[in-house]
Write an enzyme that holds these catalytic residues in place. Structure first.
Site, PDB file in Angstrom:
ATOM      1  CB  ALA A 232      37.159  47.817  46.363  1.00 30.28           C
ATOM      2  CE  LYS A 233      43.244  47.961  44.730  1.00 30.94           C
ATOM      3  NZ  LYS A 233      43.922  49.158  44.364  1.00 30.94           N
ATOM      4  NE  ARG A 234      34.856  50.269  49.422  1.00 22.57           N
ATOM      5  CZ  ARG A 234      34.957  50.539  48.147  1.00 22.57           C
ATOM      6  NH1 ARG A 234      36.035  51.113  47.684  1.00 22.57           N
ATOM      7  NH2 ARG A 234      33.976  50.264  47.297  1.00 22.57           N
TER       8      ARG A 234
END
Ligand code: GLU
Length: 297
Positions: A241-243
């Site tokens: 995921a982006k995080r």
């Protein structure tokens, strides 16, 4: 490819424009492109913008796909512009008695006892056989979602990686209570309408394929051939995921990472452009396990 009877056969990549693509999405896009191009299919891009839209995300996604060397055929299609097609499909199903109103909240669905052997989260059929009076009463309480009256509990699809795969079919939502067309209906209508007969996507969607293929048959379409490719995970074993850090094309490039090289190497291939890979790419030889991506620090 345009067949002699005039129909187009195609593969596709269908991102949701909720943000930038990460390196796992880009890897799936490359695989979808290679599978389509190698089999002389057109390669279509469809923006699945029925919800979770972030302004500017579509442009960024297309630019990143182009930077990777991917090309596509025809104009980009947006689901938000295709309401008439979804309405027509819903009307066709409803005309055959295959649609019913459902008033359950998400919580009610989760808390209801499910049918024996049904996978968790599948709809137990609470609203399937309400009387007209009951429906009139419930309509005063909340807007109805529309569900498919499925005529089977399982359906089998063919997947180039997973083989013959049988999975659960339940009364999927076709239109949500807020009026939005549900993903499962839109994806099936679009693939059928666009001549998509090869669906390459990450294998977190494998379990959705049987219900989508079943819905396709109800709409008079031949289910596509599926190719569910391994998902990309973070170091904790969860879906990337982006995080998770520098995982987008821009972030990775800024950090000095050659994104195409990272992707080809994850596939066990020498670095080459998509076009160059076409002559030697072998789907059967790609790693079967998830790609664990470690972002640069
Ligand atoms: N829009 C979906 C996603 O980004 C993909 C749906 C599909 O490939 O069938 O997860």
């Amino acid at each position: 490819m345009r067949r002699h009877n005039g129909t187009v056969t195609a593969g596709r990549f269908a991102p949701s424009p909720s943000g930038d693509l990460h390196v796992g999405n880009l890897r799936t896009a490359l695989l979808a492109w290679l599978c389509a191009r190698q089999s002389d299919r057109e390669f279509l891009l469809r923006v699945e913008d029925l919800d979770r839209v972030r302004p500017g995300a579509e442009e960024g996604q297309l630019a990143d796909l182009a930077s990777l060397g991917l090309t596509w055929d025809g104009p980009v299609v947006r689901q938000s512009e295709r309401a008439r097609l979804y309405d027509a499909a819903l009307a066709s199903l409803a005309g055959r008695g295959l649609v019913y109103e459902c008033f359950c909240t998400r919580r009610e669905v989760l808390e209801a006892p499910s049918a024996p052997h049904a996978p968790p989260g599948s709809y137990p059929g609470t609203c399937r056989d309400l009387t007209e009076d009951e429906r009139a009463q419930r309509r005063r309480e909340r807007p109805a979602a529309l569900r498919l009256r499925a005529g089977t509990a399982t359906f089998t699809v063919e997947d180039a990686i997973h083989g013959t795969y049988e999975g659960a079919v339940d009364d999927v939502v076709l239109r949500r209570g807020d009026g939005a067309v549900a993903y499962n209906l839109a994806v099936v209508v679009d693939d059928a309408h666009q001549g998509v007969d090869q669906v390459v996507r990450a294998d977190d969607l494998l379990s959705s394929a049987p219900r989508q293929a079943y819905l396709a048959t109800l709409l008079g379409a031949t289910p596509p051939t599926y190719v569910h490719v391994p998902l990309t995970l973070n170091v904790d074993g969860r879906r990337l995921a982006k995080r998770d850090g520098a995982v987008t094309y821009a972030d990775l490039t800024a950090a000095g990472v050659d994104v195409l090289g990272a992707i080809t190497s994850s596939l066990g291939l020498d670095r080459a452009t998509p076009q160059e890979l076409l002559s030697t790419f072998d789907l059967a030889a790609i790693p079967r396990e998830p790609w664990v991506f470690v972002p640069p620090t």
